[in-house]
Design a protein around this motif. Sequence first.
Motif, PDB file in Angstrom:
ATOM      1  N   UNK A  73      22.778  -2.889  48.974  1.00 27.39           N
ATOM      2  CA  UNK A  73      23.016  -1.964  50.067  1.00 27.39           C
ATOM      3  C   UNK A  73      21.754  -1.208  50.451  1.00 27.39           C
ATOM      4  N   UNK A  74      21.778  -0.505  51.571  1.00 28.05           N
ATOM      5  CA  UNK A  74      20.568   0.144  52.069  1.00 28.05           C
ATOM      6  C   UNK A  74      20.187   1.427  51.356  1.00 28.05           C
ATOM      7  N   UNK A  75      21.093   1.990  50.565  1.00 31.10           N
ATOM      8  CA  UNK A  75      20.781   3.249  49.875  1.00 31.10           C
ATOM      9  C   UNK A  75      20.912   3.069  48.373  1.00 31.10           C
ATOM     10  N   UNK A  76      20.289   3.970  47.633  1.00 28.22           N
ATOM     11  CA  UNK A  76      20.372   3.937  46.170  1.00 28.22           C
ATOM     12  C   UNK A  76      20.131   5.341  45.639  1.00 28.22           C
ATOM     13  N   UNK A  77      20.427   5.519  44.358  1.00 25.21           N
ATOM     14  CA  UNK A  77      20.140   6.800  43.718  1.00 25.21           C
ATOM     15  C   UNK A  77      18.979   6.616  42.744  1.00 25.21           C
ATOM     16  N   UNK A  78      18.778   7.581  41.866  1.00 34.87           N
ATOM     17  CA  UNK A  78      17.649   7.506  40.940  1.00 34.87           C
ATOM     18  C   UNK A  78      17.787   6.363  39.945  1.00 34.87           C
ATOM     19  N   UNK A  79      19.015   5.887  39.744  1.00 33.56           N
ATOM     20  CA  UNK A  79      19.217   4.843  38.747  1.00 33.56           C
ATOM     21  C   UNK A  79      18.849   3.462  39.255  1.00 33.56           C
ATOM     22  N   UNK A  80      19.348   3.106  40.455  1.00 28.33           N
ATOM     23  CA  UNK A  80      19.252   1.696  40.808  1.00 28.33           C
ATOM     24  C   UNK A  80      19.701   1.417  42.229  1.00 28.33           C
TER      25      UNK A  80
ATOM     26  N   UNK B 245      21.607  -3.176  39.945  1.00 25.04           N
ATOM     27  CA  UNK B 245      20.471  -4.063  39.687  1.00 25.04           C
ATOM     28  C   UNK B 245      19.764  -3.669  38.396  1.00 25.04           C
ATOM     29  N   UNK B 246      19.858  -2.409  38.014  1.00 28.97           N
ATOM     30  CA  UNK B 246      19.250  -1.941  36.768  1.00 28.97           C
ATOM     31  C   UNK B 246      19.723  -2.742  35.566  1.00 28.97           C
ATOM     32  N   UNK B 247      20.939  -3.275  35.618  1.00 27.23           N
ATOM     33  CA  UNK B 247      21.451  -4.049  34.486  1.00 27.23           C
ATOM     34  C   UNK B 247      20.614  -5.307  34.261  1.00 27.23           C
ATOM     35  N   UNK B 248      20.134  -5.931  35.337  1.00 23.18           N
ATOM     36  CA  UNK B 248      19.305  -7.130  35.202  1.00 23.18           C
ATOM     37  C   UNK B 248      17.924  -6.777  34.661  1.00 23.18           C
TER      38      UNK B 248
ATOM     39  N   UNK C  70      17.448  -4.252  32.566  1.00 22.34           N
ATOM     40  CA  UNK C  70      17.708  -3.923  31.171  1.00 22.34           C
ATOM     41  C   UNK C  70      17.827  -5.199  30.325  1.00 22.34           C
ATOM     42  N   UNK C  71      18.394  -6.243  30.891  1.00 24.72           N
ATOM     43  CA  UNK C  71      18.503  -7.502  30.152  1.00 24.72           C
ATOM     44  C   UNK C  71      17.133  -8.140  29.941  1.00 24.72           C
ATOM     45  N   UNK C  72      16.233  -7.910  30.859  1.00 20.40           N
ATOM     46  CA  UNK C  72      14.875  -8.445  30.705  1.00 20.40           C
ATOM     47  C   UNK C  72      14.068  -7.647  29.699  1.00 20.40           C
ATOM     48  N   UNK C  73      14.280  -6.340  29.692  1.00 14.27           N
ATOM     49  CA  UNK C  73      13.499  -5.454  28.828  1.00 14.27           C
ATOM     50  C   UNK C  73      14.394  -4.305  28.371  1.00 14.27           C
ATOM     51  N   UNK C  74      15.040  -4.449  27.220  1.00 15.26           N
ATOM     52  CA  UNK C  74      15.907  -3.368  26.738  1.00 15.26           C
ATOM     53  C   UNK C  74      15.158  -2.037  26.683  1.00 15.26           C
ATOM     54  N   UNK C  75      15.810  -0.999  27.187  1.00  8.70           N
ATOM     55  CA  UNK C  75      15.158   0.297  27.267  1.00  8.70           C
ATOM     56  C   UNK C  75      14.247   0.442  28.467  1.00  8.70           C
ATOM     57  N   UNK C  76      14.348  -0.463  29.416  1.00 11.28           N
ATOM     58  CA  UNK C  76      13.490  -0.430  30.615  1.00 11.28           C
ATOM     59  C   UNK C  76      13.536   0.959  31.257  1.00 11.28           C
ATOM     60  N   UNK C  77      12.352   1.525  31.500  1.00  6.60           N
ATOM     61  CA  UNK C  77      12.297   2.910  31.994  1.00  6.60           C
ATOM     62  C   UNK C  77      11.390   3.077  33.209  1.00  6.60           C
ATOM     63  N   UNK C  78      11.114   1.978  33.922  1.00  4.35           N
ATOM     64  CA  UNK C  78      10.281   2.070  35.120  1.00  4.35           C
ATOM     65  C   UNK C  78      11.162   1.890  36.362  1.00  4.35           C
TER      66      UNK C  78
ATOM     67  N   UNK D 184      20.587 -16.094  32.136  1.00  5.70           N
ATOM     68  CA  UNK D 184      20.451 -14.934  31.248  1.00  5.70           C
ATOM     69  C   UNK D 184      20.795 -13.619  31.935  1.00  5.70           C
ATOM     70  N   UNK D 185      20.804 -13.627  33.271  1.00  7.17           N
ATOM     71  CA  UNK D 185      21.043 -12.397  34.015  1.00  7.17           C
ATOM     72  C   UNK D 185      19.885 -11.423  33.969  1.00  7.17           C
ATOM     73  N   UNK D 186      18.696 -11.897  33.594  1.00 11.25           N
ATOM     74  CA  UNK D 186      17.535 -11.031  33.415  1.00 11.25           C
ATOM     75  C   UNK D 186      16.531 -11.218  34.547  1.00 11.25           C
ATOM     76  N   UNK D 187      15.918 -10.111  34.981  1.00 10.88           N
ATOM     77  CA  UNK D 187      14.849 -10.189  35.969  1.00 10.88           C
ATOM     78  C   UNK D 187      13.661 -10.945  35.382  1.00 10.88           C
ATOM     79  N   UNK D 188      13.153 -11.914  36.126  1.00  6.29           N
ATOM     80  CA  UNK D 188      11.947 -12.634  35.741  1.00  6.29           C
ATOM     81  C   UNK D 188      10.723 -11.931  36.301  1.00  6.29           C
ATOM     82  N   UNK D 189      10.799 -11.576  37.582  1.00  8.36           N
ATOM     83  CA  UNK D 189       9.650 -10.935  38.226  1.00  8.36           C
ATOM     84  C   UNK D 189      10.104 -10.015  39.349  1.00  8.36           C
ATOM     85  N   UNK D 190       9.401  -8.900  39.458  1.00  8.37           N
ATOM     86  CA  UNK D 190       9.532  -8.006  40.609  1.00  8.37           C
ATOM     87  C   UNK D 190       8.165  -7.807  41.261  1.00  8.37           C
TER      88      UNK D 190
END
Length: 337
Positions: free
Chosen positions: A69-76, A95-98, A100-108, A120-126
């Motif tokens: 969607x066009x809007x988001x909050x601080x999380x995702x 989207x934050x869940x993907x 987190x699956x790539x990098x547990x504890x992802x904080x960026x 795997x449901x994990x982000x490969x690249x952004x």
Amino acid sequence: MGELSDDGAFVRDTRYLDGRITADGRDGWPVEPGRYHLVVSRACPWANRAIIVRRLLGLEPVLSMGVAGPTHDQRSWTFDLDPGGLDPVLGIHWLADAYERAEPGYDRGVTVPAVVDIPSGAVVTANYPMITIGMETEWAAHHRPGAPDLYPEAWRDEIDEVAELVYRDVNNGVYAAGFAASQHAYEDAYHRLFARLDWLSDRLARRRYLVGDHVTEADVRLFTTLVRFDAVYHGHFKCNRQKLAEMPVLWAYARDLFQTPGFGDTIDFDHIKRHYYEVHTGINPSAIVPAGPDLSGWLAPHGREQLGGSPFGEGGTPPAPPLPAEAVPAGHSPLAA
């Protein structure tokens, strides 16, 4: 997305997840039809690049796409456009869940575009600059017949040089002006932006496209900022020396691309305006979304054909119309009336 330096200048966070999907799988992520899911938002200029390149190259059958969607909050970013608020391929709302699956504890930052490994449901690249270049090079075996060469070897040095200047002063420059927290930082970004737009006007007065005689990666990167300029950046980000519609060469160039299949048919002005004006409450506390500007001018004749060249290169052909499920909703663009 970024932070502020001590002098109030906006500094973009470029600490991406940056796995490489390659034709030979040398980095552990081989090109495989149906394996990956491109997550985008039509509001985001960086994601819009990937939408355009995927369309131009005809990668829809091998690389599925999810639209946040066009809007988001601080999380995702979220998949609130889909039934039940779940992406139908990944089965997630955030989207934050993907990430987190790539990098547990992802904080960026949770950013789009992102390419997700479906099994795997994990982000490969952004890494958005490399996502489109990867589509143009590593996915070449899956390009449609008649697809343009958006990153031709003979022009790569020039494309990279122009694209870096455009990124620094224009793509990122509008954000540097809009999010500046000091008068000095704002004015520095403002003057660099318009100096570069003047440079681009001079360059494009003599040639139809930025590099070579057909559309390339450089044009895609500039277009997604120009198409948002009057709707958002001129007012919201205080980039107000002129509107795009008051810069004759760039306005004609942008209309030429907008009217080219694969460009304008990806643009959702409703999502664009809602994102910037509703999400950036530090700049626009009321979250009121402007009713304008008038968009009808995007379909006016541009006259750029007289400069020669052709959008898709010798032997190239336009892409097929957007898939029905991926078409911009009626009323969100002059091409989707």
